[in-house]
Design an enzyme around this catalytic site. Structure first.
Site, mmCIF file in Angstrom:
data_model
loop_
_atom_site.group_PDB
_atom_site.id
_atom_site.type_symbol
_atom_site.label_atom_id
_atom_site.label_comp_id
_atom_site.label_asym_id
_atom_site.label_seq_id
_atom_site.Cartn_x
_atom_site.Cartn_y
_atom_site.Cartn_z
ATOM 1 N N GLU A 146 -7.066 5.172 7.479
ATOM 2 C CA GLU A 146 -6.808 6.585 7.172
ATOM 3 C C GLU A 146 -8.007 7.204 6.458
ATOM 4 O O GLU A 146 -8.272 8.399 6.601
ATOM 5 C CB GLU A 146 -5.517 6.699 6.342
ATOM 6 C CG GLU A 146 -4.290 6.456 7.214
ATOM 7 C CD GLU A 146 -3.087 5.863 6.499
ATOM 8 O OE1 GLU A 146 -3.038 5.895 5.257
ATOM 9 O OE2 GLU A 146 -2.188 5.354 7.202
ATOM 10 N N ASN A 183 0.878 -1.171 0.000
ATOM 11 C CA ASN A 183 0.000 0.000 0.000
ATOM 12 C C ASN A 183 0.916 1.221 0.000
ATOM 13 O O ASN A 183 1.460 1.594 1.029
ATOM 14 C CB ASN A 183 -0.891 -0.027 1.255
ATOM 15 C CG ASN A 183 -1.688 1.251 1.416
ATOM 16 O OD1 ASN A 183 -1.793 2.062 0.487
ATOM 17 N ND2 ASN A 183 -2.270 1.442 2.596
ATOM 18 N N GLY A 226 2.176 2.554 10.698
ATOM 19 C CA GLY A 226 3.172 3.600 10.522
ATOM 20 C C GLY A 226 3.847 4.039 11.808
ATOM 21 O O GLY A 226 4.540 5.045 11.845
ATOM 22 N N GLU A 253 -5.856 -4.437 10.499
ATOM 23 C CA GLU A 253 -4.826 -3.427 10.718
ATOM 24 C C GLU A 253 -5.136 -2.638 11.983
ATOM 25 O O GLU A 253 -5.925 -1.683 11.946
ATOM 26 C CB GLU A 253 -4.763 -2.457 9.528
ATOM 27 C CG GLU A 253 -4.423 -3.120 8.215
ATOM 28 C CD GLU A 253 -3.791 -2.129 7.238
ATOM 29 O OE1 GLU A 253 -2.699 -2.436 6.737
ATOM 30 O OE2 GLU A 253 -4.359 -1.062 6.996
ATOM 31 N N SER A 274 2.931 -1.828 10.410
ATOM 32 C CA SER A 274 4.361 -1.923 10.695
ATOM 33 C C SER A 274 4.925 -3.323 10.446
ATOM 34 O O SER A 274 5.886 -3.735 11.106
ATOM 35 C CB SER A 274 4.689 -1.456 12.121
ATOM 36 O OG SER A 274 4.325 -0.096 12.285
ATOM 37 N N LYS A 291 0.202 4.211 -0.331
ATOM 38 C CA LYS A 291 -0.419 5.433 0.210
ATOM 39 C C LYS A 291 -0.132 6.598 -0.742
ATOM 40 O O LYS A 291 0.026 6.376 -1.941
ATOM 41 C CB LYS A 291 0.069 5.690 1.640
ATOM 42 C CG LYS A 291 -0.099 4.449 2.524
ATOM 43 C CD LYS A 291 0.014 4.718 3.986
ATOM 44 C CE LYS A 291 -0.176 3.405 4.743
ATOM 45 N NZ LYS A 291 -0.233 3.586 6.192
ATOM 46 N N HIS A 320 -9.656 1.660 4.495
ATOM 47 C CA HIS A 320 -8.414 1.833 5.244
ATOM 48 C C HIS A 320 -8.668 2.805 6.395
ATOM 49 O O HIS A 320 -9.438 3.756 6.246
ATOM 50 C CB HIS A 320 -7.306 2.360 4.317
ATOM 51 C CG HIS A 320 -5.963 2.318 4.971
ATOM 52 N ND1 HIS A 320 -5.558 3.259 5.875
ATOM 53 C CD2 HIS A 320 -4.952 1.412 4.881
ATOM 54 C CE1 HIS A 320 -4.348 2.950 6.315
ATOM 55 N NE2 HIS A 320 -3.955 1.827 5.726
#
Ligand code: PGA
Length: 248
Positions: free
Chosen positions: A97, A8, A172, A166, A210, A10, A95
């Site tokens: 985010e 991904n 991250g 996730e 991560s 991003k 996701h």
């Protein structure tokens, strides 16, 4: 079932950087073989570039979001039909985010998953709890609620989705769920899938947050971890391929 390692990217990359990264991956694939299925999910403007670079290779490509609408007056949105025009195999939906910064609800994520499936694109449905939710002992309730919305919407197509667990606090941050913590949630998700489809074992449940070249092997060794959704480490060819090798 072969594991699936999906990158991904991003909102990272450029024409030049993508080309260098993909070429570095392709040139090292010999040593990796087909240890796992591989995918790269890029920002929409680069899908044509990925199609050109990856066509005929063992790496497939996908997008990071899709509109829940079919077409029309939705400025800025990208439809599933458009993703199909560029031969996307996957699209990430829900996701954290997007849930966090773009207000995506469970219902919207479910509609996006449904739209992708309708066009023959496999949605990678992301679920995961925040740190506050984990500390309040709500992890299972949160991921089950998020997955239930998608199962409800896609119904008999449930065995065709990919799920990515996730934990938001691990994305991250360099903090990874321990293999045991991740396996526990994956088993919960598998049981939920088993109640909705006759073939829960066919659904890849990826871990993301991560995951890197060092910790991938122990996570991927868990019985219900069928692959990884890789953010930061997918921007480095050697790291991404090392994760693929760990999936053997
Ligand atoms: P990370 O991101 O690997 O950089 O933590 C994973 C993801 O958000 O999909």
């Amino acid at each position: 079932m072969k594991k699936l390692i999906a990158g991904n990217w991003k909102m990272n990359g450029s024409l030049a950087a993508n080309e260098a990264l993909v070429k570095a991956m392709l040139s090292s694939l010999g040593g990796v073989g087909t240890a796992a299925d591989m995918a790269l999910c890029a920002p929409a403007p680069y899908l044509a570039q990925l199609q050109t670079l990856l066509q005929g290779s063992p790496i497939v490509w996908g997008a990071q979001d899709v509109s829940a609408h079919e077409q029309g007056a939705y400025t800025g949105e990208v439809s599933a039909a458009m993703l199909r025009d560029f031969a996307c195999r996957y699209v990430i939906v829900g996701h954290s985010e997007r849930r966090q910064y773009h207000g995506e609800t469970d219902a919207l994520v479910a509609a996006k998953a449904q739209r992708a499936l309708a066009l023959g694109i496999t949605p990678i449905v992301c679920v995961g709890e925040t740190l506050a939710e984990r500390e309040a002992d709500q992890t299972e309730a949160v991921v089950k609620r998020q997955l239930a919305a998608v199962i409800h919407a896609v119904a008999h197509c449930t065995s065709e989705i990919v799920v990515a667990y996730e934990p938001v606090w691990a994305i991250g941050t360099g903090k990874t769920a321990t293999p045991e913590m991740a396996q526990h949630v994956h088993a919960v998700l598998r049981a939920q899938l088993a109640a909705a489809t006759q073939h829960p074992e066919r659904v890849h449940i990826l871990y993301g947050g991560s995951m890197n070249a060092v910790n991938a092997a122990s996570l991927l060794a868990q019985p219900d971890i069928d692959g990884g959704l890789i953010g930061g480490a997918s921007l480095k060819a050697a790291d991404f391929l090392q994760i693929v090798v760990s999936a053997r």
